[in-house]
Motif scaffolding. Structure first.
Motif, short mmCIF file in Angstrom:
data_model
loop_
_atom_site.label_atom_id
_atom_site.label_comp_id
_atom_site.label_asym_id
_atom_site.label_seq_id
_atom_site.Cartn_x
_atom_site.Cartn_y
_atom_site.Cartn_z
N LEU A 143 0.79 -1.31 0.07
CA LEU A 143 -0.10 0.00 -0.09
C LEU A 143 0.87 1.46 -0.03
CD1 LEU A 143 -2.98 1.07 0.30
CD2 LEU A 143 -2.81 0.98 2.72
N ILE A 144 0.59 2.24 -0.92
CA ILE A 144 1.43 3.48 -1.08
C ILE A 144 0.40 4.57 -0.84
CG2 ILE A 144 2.61 5.05 -2.63
CD1 ILE A 144 3.42 2.58 -4.29
N GLU A 145 -0.80 4.51 -1.15
CA GLU A 145 -1.63 5.64 -1.03
C GLU A 145 -3.21 5.14 -0.65
OE1 GLU A 145 -1.90 8.94 -3.59
OE2 GLU A 145 0.22 8.74 -4.05
N TYR A 146 -4.03 5.55 -0.12
CA TYR A 146 -5.29 5.08 0.19
C TYR A 146 -6.17 6.22 0.35
CZ TYR A 146 -4.97 5.86 5.08
OH TYR A 146 -4.61 6.43 6.60
N GLU A 147 -7.63 6.01 0.38
CA GLU A 147 -8.50 7.03 0.38
C GLU A 147 -9.69 5.98 0.79
OE1 GLU A 147 -10.70 10.87 -1.38
OE2 GLU A 147 -10.11 9.38 -2.67
N ILE A 148 -10.13 6.25 1.91
CA ILE A 148 -11.52 5.44 2.57
C ILE A 148 -12.91 6.05 2.10
CG2 ILE A 148 -12.59 4.40 4.58
CD1 ILE A 148 -9.83 4.34 5.96
N ASP A 149 -13.80 5.12 1.48
CA ASP A 149 -14.97 5.74 1.12
C ASP A 149 -15.88 5.23 2.01
OD1 ASP A 149 -17.09 6.77 -0.39
OD2 ASP A 149 -17.08 5.51 -2.02
N ALA A 150 -16.31 6.02 2.83
CA ALA A 150 -17.20 5.54 3.92
C ALA A 150 -18.66 5.42 3.52
CB ALA A 150 -17.20 6.54 5.13
N SER A 151 -19.14 6.14 2.70
CA SER A 151 -20.52 5.85 2.18
C SER A 151 -20.77 4.76 1.27
CB SER A 151 -20.86 6.93 1.07
OG SER A 151 -19.88 7.23 -0.12
N ALA A 152 -19.79 4.05 0.88
CA ALA A 152 -19.97 2.79 -0.07
C ALA A 152 -19.72 1.55 0.95
CB ALA A 152 -19.22 2.68 -1.42
N SER A 153 -20.46 0.70 0.88
CA SER A 153 -20.08 -0.65 1.95
C SER A 153 -19.77 -1.75 0.83
CB SER A 153 -21.36 -0.80 2.31
OG SER A 153 -22.56 -1.38 1.57
N ALA A 154 -19.54 -2.69 1.31
CA ALA A 154 -19.10 -3.99 0.46
C ALA A 154 -19.96 -4.42 -0.75
CB ALA A 154 -18.70 -5.18 1.44
N ASP A 155 -21.26 -4.04 -0.61
CA ASP A 155 -22.15 -4.49 -1.51
C ASP A 155 -22.40 -3.29 -2.61
OD1 ASP A 155 -25.36 -4.13 0.42
OD2 ASP A 155 -23.36 -2.87 0.12
N GLY A 156 -21.34 -2.57 -2.62
CA GLY A 156 -21.51 -1.26 -3.61
C GLY A 156 -22.38 -0.31 -3.28
N GLY A 157 -22.79 -0.05 -1.69
CA GLY A 157 -23.62 0.88 -1.47
C GLY A 157 -25.15 0.77 -1.58
N GLN A 158 -25.62 -0.50 -2.20
CA GLN A 158 -26.78 -0.96 -2.31
C GLN A 158 -27.42 -1.59 -1.08
OE1 GLN A 158 -26.45 -3.35 -5.70
NE2 GLN A 158 -25.75 -1.58 -7.00
N GLY A 159 -28.61 -1.50 -0.63
CA GLY A 159 -29.16 -2.37 0.36
C GLY A 159 -29.58 -3.71 0.11
N GLU A 160 -29.77 -4.39 1.13
CA GLU A 160 -30.05 -5.96 0.72
C GLU A 160 -31.66 -5.94 0.59
OE1 GLU A 160 -28.16 -8.92 2.81
OE2 GLU A 160 -26.55 -7.68 3.21
#
Length: 180
Positions: free
Chosen positions: A163-180
């Motif tokens: 890992l060199i650089e990172y940015e965390i996207d808190a709005s998206a979850s593991a399922d791509g931001g879609q609810g189940e």
């Protein structure tokens, strides 16, 4: 994007490697000067002089002490410092890869190419099956571990799997931001 490394990291690692080598060469020079002095003294003694025995013992003892110093010092300190410098050089000159993956878990510490790293496991889609595969991303053990949360996506720039650089996207979850 949050950068894990700066140019100062490489320079500091190189300075540390030079300090380690300086200590080694200073101890080696002192050893050879002491050994040369003992040899000159031993050669100047008359034949079958009883003082020759202690000169041989002292030369043997300082040689043993030097070997007990040199092998661990160069085999541990210098080897690890050299591996870290090599890793930083690869980061500055190597090919970079971009990835946007959901974080899964933290795995144990390992040593990768002579450098201690934390292992962060990310999920990647499998083209042949419907189950995700795990990808191990290495985070330098000298740096703070990023605040990855399970299921949060992270955009990363990698060199190999480091890992060199990172940015965390808190709005998206593991399922791509879609609810189940």
């Amino acid at each position: 994007m949050i950068r894990m490394y700066s140019d100062e990291d490489l320079w500091e690692a190189m300075r540390q490697k030079r300090r380690i080598l300086s200590v080694f060469w200073a101890v080696t020079a002192a050893y050879f000067v002491g050994l040369a002095a003992l040899i000159v003294y031993y050669v100047s003694l008359p034949y079958a002089d009883p003082n020759g025995t202690w000169v041989i013992w002292v030369a043997s003892i300082i040689t043993a002490l030097y070997l007990f110093f040199a092998f661990p010092y160069m085999g541990i300190s210098f080897k690890r410092s050299r591996a870290y410098c090599k890793m930083l050089c690869y980061i500055s000159a190597g090919l970079k890869e971009y990835a946007d993956l959901p974080f899964s878990e933290i795995d144990n510490w390992i040593t990768h190419d002579g450098v201690d790293v934390n292992v962060a496991v990310f999920l990647i889609p499998n083209a042949k099956k419907n189950e995700p595969m795990n990808r191990q991303i290495y985070v330098d053990g000298e740096k703070d571990f990023p605040p990855f949360r399970e299921g949060a996506r992270a955009r990363m720039i990698l060199q190999g799997n480091l890992l060199i650089e990172y940015e965390i996207d808190a709005s998206a979850s593991a399922d791509g931001g879609q609810g189940e």
